[in-house]
Scaffold this motif. Structure first.
Motif, PDB file in Angstrom:
ATOM      1  N   VAL A  43      49.721  -0.525  42.578  1.00 21.92           N
ATOM      2  CA  VAL A  43      48.422  -0.241  43.188  1.00 21.92           C
ATOM      3  C   VAL A  43      48.039  -1.437  44.049  1.00 21.92           C
ATOM      4  CG1 VAL A  43      45.958   0.125  42.754  1.00 21.92           C
ATOM      5  CG2 VAL A  43      47.672   1.254  41.295  1.00 21.92           C
ATOM      6  N   GLU A  44      47.698  -1.153  45.296  1.00 16.75           N
ATOM      7  CA  GLU A  44      47.181  -2.163  46.223  1.00 16.75           C
ATOM      8  C   GLU A  44      45.827  -1.671  46.705  1.00 16.75           C
ATOM      9  OE1 GLU A  44      48.509  -5.076  47.006  1.00 16.75           O
ATOM     10  OE2 GLU A  44      50.426  -4.787  45.988  1.00 16.75           O
ATOM     11  N   ASP A  45      44.951  -2.603  47.047  1.00 19.92           N
ATOM     12  CA  ASP A  45      43.639  -2.189  47.547  1.00 19.92           C
ATOM     13  C   ASP A  45      43.722  -1.548  48.925  1.00 19.92           C
ATOM     14  OD1 ASP A  45      42.178  -2.872  45.290  1.00 19.92           O
ATOM     15  OD2 ASP A  45      41.779  -4.900  45.991  1.00 19.92           O
ATOM     16  N   GLU A  46      44.527  -2.121  49.807  1.00 22.41           N
ATOM     17  CA  GLU A  46      44.610  -1.656  51.191  1.00 22.41           C
ATOM     18  C   GLU A  46      46.068  -1.506  51.621  1.00 22.41           C
ATOM     19  OE1 GLU A  46      41.994  -0.827  52.929  1.00 22.41           O
ATOM     20  OE2 GLU A  46      40.412  -1.742  51.738  1.00 22.41           O
ATOM     21  N   PRO A  47      46.320  -0.621  52.588  1.00 21.98           N
ATOM     22  CA  PRO A  47      47.669  -0.530  53.160  1.00 21.98           C
ATOM     23  C   PRO A  47      48.004  -1.803  53.948  1.00 21.98           C
ATOM     24  CG  PRO A  47      46.303   1.348  53.807  1.00 21.98           C
ATOM     25  CD  PRO A  47      45.414   0.367  53.139  1.00 21.98           C
ATOM     26  N   PRO A  48      49.288  -2.034  54.208  1.00 20.83           N
ATOM     27  CA  PRO A  48      49.668  -3.191  55.039  1.00 20.83           C
ATOM     28  C   PRO A  48      49.031  -3.101  56.426  1.00 20.83           C
ATOM     29  CG  PRO A  48      51.599  -2.189  54.020  1.00 20.83           C
ATOM     30  CD  PRO A  48      50.444  -1.280  53.746  1.00 20.83           C
ATOM     31  N   GLU A  49      48.891  -4.233  57.078  1.00 21.78           N
ATOM     32  CA  GLU A  49      48.232  -4.304  58.392  1.00 21.78           C
ATOM     33  C   GLU A  49      48.844  -3.374  59.425  1.00 21.78           C
ATOM     34  OE1 GLU A  49      47.684  -8.215  60.018  1.00 21.78           O
ATOM     35  OE2 GLU A  49      46.964  -8.994  58.105  1.00 21.78           O
ATOM     36  N   HIS A  50      50.149  -3.189  59.404  1.00 21.13           N
ATOM     37  CA  HIS A  50      50.824  -2.379  60.424  1.00 21.13           C
ATOM     38  C   HIS A  50      50.757  -0.876  60.138  1.00 21.13           C
ATOM     39  CE1 HIS A  50      53.865  -3.073  57.325  1.00 21.13           C
ATOM     40  NE2 HIS A  50      54.396  -1.936  57.716  1.00 21.13           N
TER      41      HIS A  50
END
Length: 118
Positions: A36-43
């Motif tokens: 689980v990550e809070d946000e997707p990667p920048e790209h």
């Protein structure tokens, strides 16, 4: 209106979605971790709900060397932003987990759309 949920409860929803995968399918998952990550990667798009990072089982052969585990990412904040109730969130987490694990088995986005997992 988006809902709020702490990370611990959200991770429990992901665990519940994983536990709901039928044993005959789960037993065929190898070398895969779900994170689980809070946000997707920048790209990636900011509203991305999940991501499979790895080599699908259908793409592997005897020349495939041992490698780090494939990864499924479930992105907490985009899922929270798109849901207006906990019931809706439970369903979207389930769909996202199944969708990304299906990629581990080589199932395409088009086929997942046909099956209702997109």
């Amino acid at each position: 209106m988006p809902i709020e949920m702490d990370r611990e409860r959200f991770e429990a929803l992901v665990d519940e979605a994983l536990d709901a995968i039928p044993d005959e399918l789960a037993s065929r998952v190898h070398n895969l971790v779900v994170l689980v990550e809070d946000e997707p990667p920048e790209h990636e798009p900011a509203d991305l709900l999940g991501l499979y990072d790895g080599v699908a089982l259908t793409q592997r052969d005897s020349s495939t060397l041992m490698h780090l585990p494939d990864r499924v990412f479930v992105f907490r904040n985009p899922l929270l932003d798109m849901c207006s109730s906990e019931e809706e969130l439970v369903e979207e987490v389930r769909i996202t987990v199944v969708h990304e694990i299906a990629h581990h088995f080589g199932i395409s986005d088009d086929r997942l759309h046909e099956l209702g997992y997109a």
